[in-house]
Design a protein around this motif. Structure first.
Motif, PDB file in Angstrom:
ATOM      1  N   CYS A  63       0.861  -1.076   0.041  1.00 17.28           N
ATOM      2  CA  CYS A  63       0.107  -0.029   0.087  1.00 17.28           C
ATOM      3  C   CYS A  63       1.004   1.244  -0.069  1.00 17.28           C
ATOM      4  O   CYS A  63       1.981   1.228   0.929  1.00 17.28           O
ATOM      5  CB  CYS A  63      -0.881  -0.046   1.081  1.00 17.28           C
ATOM      6  SG  CYS A  63      -2.124   1.456   1.284  1.00 17.28           S
ATOM      7  N   GLU A  92      -0.254   4.227   0.402  1.00 17.51           N
ATOM      8  CA  GLU A  92      -0.833   5.496   1.430  1.00 17.51           C
ATOM      9  C   GLU A  92      -0.426   4.994   2.649  1.00 17.51           C
ATOM     10  O   GLU A  92      -0.551   5.941   3.655  1.00 17.51           O
ATOM     11  CB  GLU A  92      -2.295   5.320   1.291  1.00 17.51           C
ATOM     12  CG  GLU A  92      -2.693   5.552  -0.188  1.00 17.51           C
ATOM     13  CD  GLU A  92      -4.396   5.825  -0.402  1.00 17.51           C
ATOM     14  OE1 GLU A  92      -4.929   6.475   0.466  1.00 17.51           O
ATOM     15  OE2 GLU A  92      -4.697   5.331  -1.177  1.00 17.51           O
ATOM     16  N   CYS A  93      -0.121   3.908   3.138  1.00 19.29           N
ATOM     17  CA  CYS A  93       0.233   3.441   4.519  1.00 19.29           C
ATOM     18  C   CYS A  93       1.610   4.006   4.962  1.00 19.29           C
ATOM     19  O   CYS A  93       2.739   3.773   4.172  1.00 19.29           O
ATOM     20  CB  CYS A  93       0.079   2.012   4.757  1.00 19.29           C
ATOM     21  SG  CYS A  93      -1.460   1.616   4.958  1.00 19.29           S
ATOM     22  N   MET A 138      -1.671  -5.526   0.113  1.00 17.18           N
ATOM     23  CA  MET A 138      -2.855  -5.152  -0.765  1.00 17.18           C
ATOM     24  C   MET A 138      -3.126  -6.511  -1.628  1.00 17.18           C
ATOM     25  O   MET A 138      -2.515  -7.016  -2.132  1.00 17.18           O
ATOM     26  CB  MET A 138      -2.706  -4.038  -1.898  1.00 17.18           C
ATOM     27  CG  MET A 138      -2.417  -2.973  -1.162  1.00 17.18           C
ATOM     28  SD  MET A 138      -2.615  -1.200  -1.956  1.00 17.18           S
ATOM     29  CE  MET A 138      -4.419  -1.060  -2.279  1.00 17.18           C
ATOM     30  N   HIS A 196      -8.140   2.099   2.213  1.00 14.87           N
ATOM     31  CA  HIS A 196      -7.261   2.375   1.237  1.00 14.87           C
ATOM     32  C   HIS A 196      -7.342   1.148  -0.032  1.00 14.87           C
ATOM     33  O   HIS A 196      -7.656   0.238   0.351  1.00 14.87           O
ATOM     34  CB  HIS A 196      -5.571   2.284   1.281  1.00 14.87           C
ATOM     35  CG  HIS A 196      -5.441   3.003   2.784  1.00 14.87           C
ATOM     36  ND1 HIS A 196      -4.300   2.907   3.455  1.00 14.87           N
ATOM     37  CD2 HIS A 196      -5.682   4.364   3.006  1.00 14.87           C
ATOM     38  CE1 HIS A 196      -4.084   3.821   4.267  1.00 14.87           C
ATOM     39  NE2 HIS A 196      -5.076   4.731   3.969  1.00 14.87           N
ATOM     40  N   TYR A 197      -7.625   1.688  -1.166  1.00 20.05           N
ATOM     41  CA  TYR A 197      -7.610   0.615  -2.179  1.00 20.05           C
ATOM     42  C   TYR A 197      -7.112   1.167  -3.582  1.00 20.05           C
ATOM     43  O   TYR A 197      -6.649   2.500  -3.535  1.00 20.05           O
ATOM     44  CB  TYR A 197      -9.078   0.493  -2.470  1.00 20.05           C
ATOM     45  CG  TYR A 197     -10.039   1.447  -3.052  1.00 20.05           C
ATOM     46  CD1 TYR A 197     -10.108   1.640  -4.499  1.00 20.05           C
ATOM     47  CD2 TYR A 197     -10.427   2.482  -2.404  1.00 20.05           C
ATOM     48  CE1 TYR A 197     -10.829   2.644  -4.995  1.00 20.05           C
ATOM     49  CE2 TYR A 197     -11.136   3.677  -2.886  1.00 20.05           C
ATOM     50  CZ  TYR A 197     -11.438   3.565  -4.176  1.00 20.05           C
ATOM     51  OH  TYR A 197     -12.019   4.444  -4.687  1.00 20.05           O
ATOM     52  N   ARG A 198      -6.848   0.460  -4.549  1.00 18.44           N
ATOM     53  CA  ARG A 198      -6.365   0.840  -5.660  1.00 18.44           C
ATOM     54  C   ARG A 198      -7.222   0.067  -6.904  1.00 18.44           C
ATOM     55  O   ARG A 198      -7.350  -1.044  -6.798  1.00 18.44           O
ATOM     56  CB  ARG A 198      -4.890   0.559  -5.814  1.00 18.44           C
ATOM     57  CG  ARG A 198      -4.218   1.106  -7.254  1.00 18.44           C
ATOM     58  CD  ARG A 198      -2.874   0.792  -7.328  1.00 18.44           C
ATOM     59  NE  ARG A 198      -2.592  -0.852  -7.430  1.00 18.44           N
ATOM     60  CZ  ARG A 198      -1.566  -1.377  -6.800  1.00 18.44           C
ATOM     61  NH1 ARG A 198      -0.632  -0.686  -5.976  1.00 18.44           N
ATOM     62  NH2 ARG A 198      -1.344  -2.577  -7.079  1.00 18.44           N
ATOM     63  N   CYS A 230      -6.109  -2.683   0.840  1.00 17.65           N
ATOM     64  CA  CYS A 230      -5.171  -2.602   2.203  1.00 17.65           C
ATOM     65  C   CYS A 230      -5.598  -3.217   3.051  1.00 17.65           C
ATOM     66  O   CYS A 230      -6.625  -2.966   3.717  1.00 17.65           O
ATOM     67  CB  CYS A 230      -4.696  -1.088   2.231  1.00 17.65           C
ATOM     68  SG  CYS A 230      -3.538  -1.061   3.710  1.00 17.65           S
ATOM     69  N   SER A 234      -5.475  -1.152   6.526  1.00 19.76           N
ATOM     70  CA  SER A 234      -6.514  -0.218   6.713  1.00 19.76           C
ATOM     71  C   SER A 234      -8.005  -0.671   6.888  1.00 19.76           C
ATOM     72  O   SER A 234      -8.569  -0.221   7.713  1.00 19.76           O
ATOM     73  CB  SER A 234      -6.413   0.910   5.526  1.00 19.76           C
ATOM     74  OG  SER A 234      -6.809   0.118   4.286  1.00 19.76           O
TER      75      SER A 234
END
Length: 91
Positions: A30, A32-33, A40, A67-69, A79, A82
Motif C-alpha cells: 500500500c 498510502e500507509c 494489498m 485504502h484501495y487501488r 489494503c 487499513s
C-alpha cells in the motif's frame, strides 16, 4: 483456616499466513500507509485473512474508509492494514 491458591496463566498466540499468487510474485504494498509494509489483496482474499465479509469490504471502499487501488482491468485491491483498522473502529 483454609488456604486457597490462585494460578494465572498468560497465553500468547502468533499467526502467520503464507500468501502465494499464481504468478509467484509478491503482493503489492500500500502506497498510502506510512509504514510501507501493508499488503494489498483482492477483496475475497482480504476478507478471508481479516474475517471481514466481502460485502462489507466493498461498502468500506465505496465510503473511502479503506485504502484501495483500481487495477487497469477494473478489479480492485484493498489494503489489509487499513481494512483491519476500519473494521475494529466499526465494531
Amino acid at each position: 483456616m483454609k488456604k486457597t491458591r490462585r494460578t494465572e496463566r498468560t497465553v500468547e498466540i502468533h499467526e502467520f499466513y503464507a500468501i502465494r499468487t499464481a504468478s509467484g510474485s509478491l503482493p503489492a504494498l500500500c502506497a498510502e500507509c506510512s509504514q510501507g509494509d501493508a499488503i494489498m489483496l483482492v477483496p475475497d482474499h482480504a476478507g478471508l485473512l481479516s474475517h471481514v465479509p466481502t460485502r462489507m469490504i466493498y461498502r468500506l471502499v465505496e465510503t473511502g474508509s479503506i485504502h484501495y487501488r483500481e487495477e487497469p482491468n477494473g478489479s480492485i485491491v484493498v489494503c489489509v492494514r487499513s481494512l483491519l483498522a476500519a473494521h475494529s473502529q466499526s465494531s
